[in-house]
Design a protein around this motif. Sequence first.
Motif, mmCIF file in Angstrom:
data_model
loop_
_atom_site.group_PDB
_atom_site.id
_atom_site.type_symbol
_atom_site.label_atom_id
_atom_site.label_comp_id
_atom_site.label_asym_id
_atom_site.label_seq_id
_atom_site.Cartn_x
_atom_site.Cartn_y
_atom_site.Cartn_z
ATOM 1 N N MET A 1 -3.943 13.409 -4.774
ATOM 2 C CA MET A 1 -4.786 13.278 -5.963
ATOM 3 C C MET A 1 -5.607 11.999 -5.863
ATOM 4 S SD MET A 1 -3.734 13.444 -10.002
ATOM 5 C CE MET A 1 -2.899 11.857 -10.060
ATOM 6 N N ARG A 2 -6.879 12.080 -6.256
ATOM 7 C CA ARG A 2 -7.772 10.936 -6.233
ATOM 8 C C ARG A 2 -8.007 10.459 -7.672
ATOM 9 N NH1 ARG A 2 -9.309 14.314 -2.163
ATOM 10 N NH2 ARG A 2 -10.472 15.628 -3.637
ATOM 11 N N VAL A 3 -7.742 9.174 -7.899
ATOM 12 C CA VAL A 3 -7.776 8.596 -9.245
ATOM 13 C C VAL A 3 -8.779 7.448 -9.277
ATOM 14 C CG1 VAL A 3 -6.425 7.510 -11.080
ATOM 15 C CG2 VAL A 3 -5.331 9.164 -9.527
ATOM 16 N N ALA A 4 -9.593 7.386 -10.332
ATOM 17 C CA ALA A 4 -10.466 6.244 -10.586
ATOM 18 C C ALA A 4 -9.966 5.515 -11.832
ATOM 19 C CB ALA A 4 -11.908 6.693 -10.787
ATOM 20 N N ILE A 5 -9.846 4.196 -11.735
ATOM 21 C CA ILE A 5 -9.413 3.373 -12.864
ATOM 22 C C ILE A 5 -10.522 2.368 -13.149
ATOM 23 C CG2 ILE A 5 -7.685 1.756 -13.724
ATOM 24 C CD1 ILE A 5 -5.670 3.067 -11.854
ATOM 25 N N VAL A 6 -10.994 2.346 -14.398
ATOM 26 C CA VAL A 6 -12.191 1.578 -14.739
ATOM 27 C C VAL A 6 -11.892 0.554 -15.828
ATOM 28 C CG1 VAL A 6 -14.627 1.725 -15.373
ATOM 29 C CG2 VAL A 6 -13.504 3.706 -14.303
ATOM 30 N N ALA B 1 -2.613 1.404 -11.129
ATOM 31 C CA ALA B 1 -3.031 1.813 -9.785
ATOM 32 C C ALA B 1 -1.843 1.881 -8.836
ATOM 33 C CB ALA B 1 -4.088 0.848 -9.250
ATOM 34 N N ARG B 2 -0.978 0.894 -8.899
ATOM 35 C CA ARG B 2 0.169 0.871 -7.984
ATOM 36 C C ARG B 2 1.181 1.957 -8.326
ATOM 37 N NH1 ARG B 2 0.725 -5.709 -6.978
ATOM 38 N NH2 ARG B 2 -1.476 -5.942 -6.399
ATOM 39 N N PHE B 3 1.249 2.329 -9.601
ATOM 40 C CA PHE B 3 2.089 3.461 -9.987
ATOM 41 C C PHE B 3 1.614 4.719 -9.253
ATOM 42 C CE2 PHE B 3 2.192 7.309 -12.599
ATOM 43 C CZ PHE B 3 3.555 7.478 -12.775
ATOM 44 N N PHE B 4 0.324 4.986 -9.286
ATOM 45 C CA PHE B 4 -0.210 6.169 -8.618
ATOM 46 C C PHE B 4 -0.106 6.051 -7.097
ATOM 47 C CE2 PHE B 4 -2.500 6.788 -12.714
ATOM 48 C CZ PHE B 4 -2.089 8.089 -12.963
ATOM 49 N N GLU B 5 -0.389 4.897 -6.561
ATOM 50 C CA GLU B 5 -0.315 4.718 -5.108
ATOM 51 C C GLU B 5 1.099 4.932 -4.585
ATOM 52 O OE1 GLU B 5 -4.020 1.639 -4.299
ATOM 53 O OE2 GLU B 5 -2.039 0.845 -4.777
ATOM 54 N N ASP B 6 2.090 4.502 -5.357
ATOM 55 C CA ASP B 6 3.477 4.712 -4.946
ATOM 56 C C ASP B 6 3.860 6.188 -4.991
ATOM 57 O OD1 ASP B 6 3.793 2.056 -4.466
ATOM 58 O OD2 ASP B 6 4.903 1.603 -6.294
ATOM 59 N N ASP C 1 -0.842 8.887 -4.211
ATOM 60 C CA ASP C 1 -2.197 9.184 -4.615
ATOM 61 C C ASP C 1 -3.178 8.138 -4.072
ATOM 62 O OD1 ASP C 1 -1.279 11.365 -6.163
ATOM 63 O OD2 ASP C 1 -0.774 10.019 -7.808
ATOM 64 N N THR C 2 -4.440 8.497 -4.024
ATOM 65 C CA THR C 2 -5.510 7.587 -3.616
ATOM 66 C C THR C 2 -6.190 7.044 -4.867
ATOM 67 O OG1 THR C 2 -5.879 8.796 -1.565
ATOM 68 C CG2 THR C 2 -7.652 7.361 -2.327
ATOM 69 N N VAL C 3 -6.279 5.724 -4.979
ATOM 70 C CA VAL C 3 -6.789 5.099 -6.202
ATOM 71 C C VAL C 3 -7.975 4.204 -5.877
ATOM 72 C CG1 VAL C 3 -6.244 3.665 -8.196
ATOM 73 C CG2 VAL C 3 -4.465 5.117 -7.190
ATOM 74 N N THR C 4 -9.024 4.337 -6.666
ATOM 75 C CA THR C 4 -10.172 3.439 -6.595
ATOM 76 C C THR C 4 -10.266 2.665 -7.899
ATOM 77 O OG1 THR C 4 -11.386 4.962 -5.159
ATOM 78 C CG2 THR C 4 -12.672 3.262 -6.295
ATOM 79 N N ARG C 5 -10.228 1.332 -7.804
ATOM 80 C CA ARG C 5 -10.412 0.498 -8.981
ATOM 81 C C ARG C 5 -11.901 0.168 -9.106
ATOM 82 N NH1 ARG C 5 -5.886 0.151 -5.444
ATOM 83 N NH2 ARG C 5 -4.251 -1.174 -6.281
ATOM 84 N N GLY D 1 0.478 17.371 -16.828
ATOM 85 C CA GLY D 1 0.991 18.334 -15.866
ATOM 86 C C GLY D 1 1.104 17.791 -14.459
ATOM 87 N N ILE D 2 1.165 16.463 -14.325
ATOM 88 C CA ILE D 2 1.330 15.846 -13.025
ATOM 89 C C ILE D 2 2.816 15.585 -12.820
ATOM 90 C CG2 ILE D 2 0.827 13.824 -11.592
ATOM 91 C CD1 ILE D 2 -1.805 13.561 -13.110
ATOM 92 N N PRO D 3 3.466 16.273 -11.892
ATOM 93 C CA PRO D 3 4.911 16.120 -11.747
ATOM 94 C C PRO D 3 5.296 14.729 -11.278
ATOM 95 C CG PRO D 3 4.024 17.365 -9.913
ATOM 96 C CD PRO D 3 2.905 17.195 -10.903
ATOM 97 N N ALA D 4 6.452 14.265 -11.756
ATOM 98 C CA ALA D 4 6.967 12.973 -11.348
ATOM 99 C C ALA D 4 7.343 13.016 -9.877
ATOM 100 C CB ALA D 4 8.172 12.592 -12.188
#
Length: 424
Positions: free
Chosen positions: A1-6, A20-25, A28-32, A417-420
């Motif tokens: 999953m690709r996530v953008a955080i603004v 961001a680190r929650f998703f990366e762990d 997922d791929t995160v762009t700040r 709906g994003i599973p843990a």
Amino acid sequence: MRVAIVTHSSTFESRAEAVARFFEDRGDTVTRIFSDFDHHAKATVSRSLPDHVFLHLRPFRRNLSVRRMTSIRRFAKDAGAWIDARMRGSEPFDLLWFLLPANSFAPVADDLHRRYDVPVVFDIIDLWPESLPVRGLSWTPPVRMWRSLRDRHLGCACQIFTECDRYREVLDLPEDRTTTLYWYKSTDGIDPQPVPAIDLGSAGPDANEPGDVASDVAPPTGLRADAAWRDMSDGTPLRIAYLGAVNNIIDIPLIADLLGAMARRHPLELHVIGAGEHLDDFVAAVRSHSVPVVSHGAIYDERTKNAILGDCAYGINIMKPTVTVGLSMKSIDYLYCGLPLLNTIGGDTWNLVESQGIGVNVDRDDVPDAADFAIAEALNPVSAPSMHESAYACYRELFTQERFRAVLADAMERHIGIPARAQA
């Protein structure tokens, strides 16, 4: 999953990094998407970090100014345009996370959601204009328009997080897609921040150098929370802490009156960690009540800061009544050190003080009674250690990184709906 955080604000970047680190762990791929503006130094800064995009935000000097409003609104449009280009590319984002404020992000997010059907999360970590410390402005046309930038577009979010319960009540947010996500302080005292680090309680690394404000007494040595009570029947002063920016939202007259009333019952020392445009006024107001003040300036080292806080009887958590907030960052710092609160903040903090015995709620209409009670509790060999232990227990229950991640994971699974997944 690709996530953008603004976020537009350097002050909010630590929370953005934690998300961001929650998703990366999770893998997922995160762009700040951050700004190139340091909100404390009021200056453009040059930064380059992996997985970060730094868009230009036109500099401003005054926090309440037309230039600030137009600069942030322009940044919101630029961030939306940057995301839009990515959404039309080969690797579009699967989730957009916007930290509010800026309220200008809400219509941008709504537009992106409608055009690309991409899930949107709003993370409300402050209320503007509700937190303006000025009476009589809330229903003027400019302020109403400012508020409506946020409120008219909240419906596009599949999940809304709020920094405290009080924000949910003020905005009357829907229960079925709103979750309170308390901020945290990590157990090692090092919270996620990009370079350059931003200290939430200071005006910059050169603020309040030695000599700016003279200290009246020697600095403390620091005590453990479980040894926070000492026999002071010989008149040894109780140390009171103030942590954070000394700005226009704290209630300086009330703080000075409260400390003066307490000092008439037992000697006090006030220890100030931080800086700000009203520091000199704050120190002068407290000293006018014959309370000695130690101004430590801006402290970046966690051990040094915690040693000072750990040697105090209370931490001051008092803002003007016009400020709409339920939980302050400084209160979490206090609780992390096992430091009880002298508190006027309503909602979450007021309720925690009442239910968990983590300090004293100060009635603005009866300061002498609050002063009597605060001194009696601090000098009591049973009550004082109990308050300190309860303060640290409250931190452990609600304000740790583990708690933050658990609440976040649960909400993402139930509402988006994003599973843990296993967390690192």
